[in-house]
Design a protein around this motif. Structure first.
Motif, PDB file in Angstrom:
ATOM      1  N   VAL A  10      48.767  37.845  39.667  1.00  0.00           N
ATOM      2  CA  VAL A  10      48.252  38.428  40.912  1.00  0.00           C
ATOM      3  C   VAL A  10      47.762  39.853  40.666  1.00  0.00           C
ATOM      4  O   VAL A  10      46.687  40.247  41.145  1.00  0.00           O
ATOM      5  CB  VAL A  10      49.332  38.395  42.021  1.00  0.00           C
ATOM      6  CG1 VAL A  10      48.942  39.252  43.211  1.00  0.00           C
ATOM      7  CG2 VAL A  10      49.597  36.957  42.452  1.00  0.00           C
ATOM      8  N   LEU A  11      48.523  40.621  39.904  1.00  0.00           N
ATOM      9  CA  LEU A  11      48.108  41.996  39.607  1.00  0.00           C
ATOM     10  C   LEU A  11      46.835  42.031  38.763  1.00  0.00           C
ATOM     11  O   LEU A  11      45.978  42.895  38.957  1.00  0.00           O
ATOM     12  CB  LEU A  11      49.242  42.765  38.926  1.00  0.00           C
ATOM     13  CG  LEU A  11      50.436  43.099  39.831  1.00  0.00           C
ATOM     14  CD1 LEU A  11      51.579  43.684  39.027  1.00  0.00           C
ATOM     15  CD2 LEU A  11      50.012  44.044  40.942  1.00  0.00           C
ATOM     16  N   LEU A  12      46.715  41.096  37.814  1.00  0.00           N
ATOM     17  CA  LEU A  12      45.488  41.019  37.011  1.00  0.00           C
ATOM     18  C   LEU A  12      44.284  40.685  37.894  1.00  0.00           C
ATOM     19  O   LEU A  12      43.214  41.290  37.752  1.00  0.00           O
ATOM     20  CB  LEU A  12      45.635  39.977  35.902  1.00  0.00           C
ATOM     21  CG  LEU A  12      46.493  40.367  34.703  1.00  0.00           C
ATOM     22  CD1 LEU A  12      46.693  39.167  33.780  1.00  0.00           C
ATOM     23  CD2 LEU A  12      45.860  41.516  33.943  1.00  0.00           C
ATOM     24  N   LEU A  13      44.464  39.727  38.796  1.00  0.00           N
ATOM     25  CA  LEU A  13      43.372  39.374  39.713  1.00  0.00           C
ATOM     26  C   LEU A  13      43.000  40.552  40.608  1.00  0.00           C
ATOM     27  O   LEU A  13      41.814  40.809  40.847  1.00  0.00           O
ATOM     28  CB  LEU A  13      43.754  38.163  40.557  1.00  0.00           C
ATOM     29  CG  LEU A  13      43.760  36.824  39.841  1.00  0.00           C
ATOM     30  CD1 LEU A  13      44.302  35.733  40.763  1.00  0.00           C
ATOM     31  CD2 LEU A  13      42.362  36.468  39.361  1.00  0.00           C
ATOM     32  N   ALA A  14      44.005  41.267  41.106  1.00  0.00           N
ATOM     33  CA  ALA A  14      43.745  42.434  41.953  1.00  0.00           C
ATOM     34  C   ALA A  14      42.969  43.497  41.171  1.00  0.00           C
ATOM     35  O   ALA A  14      42.036  44.118  41.703  1.00  0.00           O
ATOM     36  CB  ALA A  14      45.054  43.010  42.481  1.00  0.00           C
ATOM     37  N   ALA A  15      43.333  43.686  39.910  1.00  0.00           N
ATOM     38  CA  ALA A  15      42.626  44.670  39.082  1.00  0.00           C
ATOM     39  C   ALA A  15      41.184  44.243  38.845  1.00  0.00           C
ATOM     40  O   ALA A  15      40.271  45.075  38.864  1.00  0.00           O
ATOM     41  CB  ALA A  15      43.353  44.857  37.756  1.00  0.00           C
ATOM     42  N   LEU A  16      40.960  42.940  38.626  1.00  0.00           N
ATOM     43  CA  LEU A  16      39.593  42.446  38.427  1.00  0.00           C
ATOM     44  C   LEU A  16      38.750  42.627  39.681  1.00  0.00           C
ATOM     45  O   LEU A  16      37.586  43.035  39.613  1.00  0.00           O
ATOM     46  CB  LEU A  16      39.619  40.975  38.021  1.00  0.00           C
ATOM     47  CG  LEU A  16      40.044  40.676  36.594  1.00  0.00           C
ATOM     48  CD1 LEU A  16      40.199  39.170  36.395  1.00  0.00           C
ATOM     49  CD2 LEU A  16      39.062  41.249  35.606  1.00  0.00           C
ATOM     50  N   VAL A  17      39.337  42.316  40.842  1.00  0.00           N
ATOM     51  CA  VAL A  17      38.621  42.474  42.106  1.00  0.00           C
ATOM     52  C   VAL A  17      38.276  43.942  42.327  1.00  0.00           C
ATOM     53  O   VAL A  17      37.149  44.289  42.697  1.00  0.00           O
ATOM     54  CB  VAL A  17      39.448  41.911  43.286  1.00  0.00           C
ATOM     55  CG1 VAL A  17      38.873  42.324  44.620  1.00  0.00           C
ATOM     56  CG2 VAL A  17      39.549  40.401  43.172  1.00  0.00           C
ATOM     57  N   LYS A  18      39.228  44.817  42.065  1.00  0.00           N
ATOM     58  CA  LYS A  18      39.000  46.254  42.239  1.00  0.00           C
ATOM     59  C   LYS A  18      37.899  46.732  41.294  1.00  0.00           C
ATOM     60  O   LYS A  18      37.035  47.511  41.679  1.00  0.00           O
ATOM     61  CB  LYS A  18      40.292  47.026  41.978  1.00  0.00           C
ATOM     62  CG  LYS A  18      40.164  48.506  42.207  1.00  0.00           C
ATOM     63  CD  LYS A  18      41.480  49.224  41.987  1.00  0.00           C
ATOM     64  CE  LYS A  18      41.299  50.712  42.157  1.00  0.00           C
ATOM     65  NZ  LYS A  18      42.522  51.451  41.879  1.00  0.00           N
ATOM     66  N   LYS A  19      37.923  46.238  40.054  1.00  0.00           N
ATOM     67  CA  LYS A  19      36.915  46.636  39.075  1.00  0.00           C
ATOM     68  C   LYS A  19      35.535  46.142  39.496  1.00  0.00           C
ATOM     69  O   LYS A  19      34.552  46.868  39.395  1.00  0.00           O
ATOM     70  CB  LYS A  19      37.280  46.072  37.700  1.00  0.00           C
ATOM     71  CG  LYS A  19      36.411  46.544  36.586  1.00  0.00           C
ATOM     72  CD  LYS A  19      36.921  46.025  35.252  1.00  0.00           C
ATOM     73  CE  LYS A  19      36.080  46.521  34.109  1.00  0.00           C
ATOM     74  NZ  LYS A  19      36.559  46.031  32.825  1.00  0.00           N
ATOM     75  N   ASP A  20      35.452  44.898  39.990  1.00  0.00           N
ATOM     76  CA  ASP A  20      34.175  44.359  40.459  1.00  0.00           C
ATOM     77  C   ASP A  20      33.638  45.149  41.643  1.00  0.00           C
ATOM     78  O   ASP A  20      32.446  45.421  41.732  1.00  0.00           O
ATOM     79  CB  ASP A  20      34.315  42.886  40.837  1.00  0.00           C
ATOM     80  CG  ASP A  20      34.389  41.974  39.632  1.00  0.00           C
ATOM     81  OD1 ASP A  20      34.045  42.429  38.518  1.00  0.00           O
ATOM     82  OD2 ASP A  20      34.782  40.807  39.792  1.00  0.00           O
ATOM     83  N   LYS A  21      34.516  45.520  42.573  1.00  0.00           N
ATOM     84  CA  LYS A  21      34.080  46.308  43.732  1.00  0.00           C
ATOM     85  C   LYS A  21      33.600  47.687  43.302  1.00  0.00           C
ATOM     86  O   LYS A  21      32.623  48.196  43.838  1.00  0.00           O
ATOM     87  CB  LYS A  21      35.214  46.427  44.753  1.00  0.00           C
ATOM     88  CG  LYS A  21      35.438  45.141  45.517  1.00  0.00           C
ATOM     89  CD  LYS A  21      36.394  45.326  46.655  1.00  0.00           C
ATOM     90  CE  LYS A  21      36.527  43.976  47.352  1.00  0.00           C
ATOM     91  NZ  LYS A  21      37.212  44.066  48.604  1.00  0.00           N
ATOM     92  N   ALA A  22      34.276  48.268  42.307  1.00  0.00           N
ATOM     93  CA  ALA A  22      33.847  49.580  41.804  1.00  0.00           C
ATOM     94  C   ALA A  22      32.476  49.478  41.148  1.00  0.00           C
ATOM     95  O   ALA A  22      31.623  50.355  41.334  1.00  0.00           O
ATOM     96  CB  ALA A  22      34.873  50.117  40.812  1.00  0.00           C
TER      97      ALA A  22
END
Length: 191
Positions: A166-178
């Motif tokens: 879940v944390l990895l997915l959250a980091a990927l989503v945050k990176k994509d949004k950035a």
């Protein structure tokens, strides 16, 4: 030369990783990041997180990935074999006479003496990872993730792999949004 270094690095991990995969992680870190510099701390953290989300022994998963990254398919096979061969040989040797010496006080003392050493190795690695997460996330967010993760693992009985995923997915989503925000900003500046 690279294959030899890869084999020796993971052979040392296989020989000295007493206590299973988690106790091998600091040894892998020492070889891969500090000694041979095949990857940096952040890359190692990513490999460790990914390895923890997959099923199976962590030491062999890390050896396989790192071996592949350093020297391709041959490097992967080399690193995995170097990690498991010491265990296979020791199991064959030790199991032949283990039943006759398992109750000896010196054997039990050896086993008990290694536990604090493994604990210190894991604590040191954990502290290093915490310092790095503090630098990238800040104290509050890093401590918050630790506390929430601990509560979910200990009291809700959620598997650590799920939390890591879940944390990895959250980091990927945050990176994509950035990246999306950066792309829009560059597009707006270019007009």
């Amino acid at each position: 030369m690279k294959q030899r270094d890869l084999f020796l690095a993971f052979l040392r991990v296989g020989l000295l990783g007493y206590g299973g995969g988690p106790s091998s992680i600091p040894l892998v870190h020492k070889e891969v990041v500090e000694k041979y510099k095949w990857m940096n701390d952040d890359e190692f953290s990513d490999v460790l997180a990914l390895g923890n989300t997959l099923p199976g022994p962590i030491a062999t998963k890390m050896a396989g990935y790192i071996g592949y990254r350093v020297a391709g398919v041959v490097g992967m096979i080399n690193a995995v074999l170097a990690t498991i061969v010491p265990t296979i040989i020791m199991m064959i040797i030790l199991l032949t006479f283990l039943s006759s010496i398992k109750d000896q006080p010196w054997v039990q003392g050896m086993t008990k003496a290694v536990v604090p050493v493994v604990c210190v190795m894991l604590a040191t690695l954990t502290w290093d990872f915490f310092k790095k997460s503090k630098d990238s996330l800040g104290w509050g967010f890093a401590v918050g993730i630790i506390v929430v993760s601990f509560l979910l693992i200990e009291f809700v009985s959620i598997h650590p792999g799920i939390i890591i995923g879940v944390l990895l997915l959250a980091a990927l989503v945050k990176k994509d949004k950035a990246k999306e925000v950066q792309h829009k900003t560059e597009k707006g500046v270019g007009m």
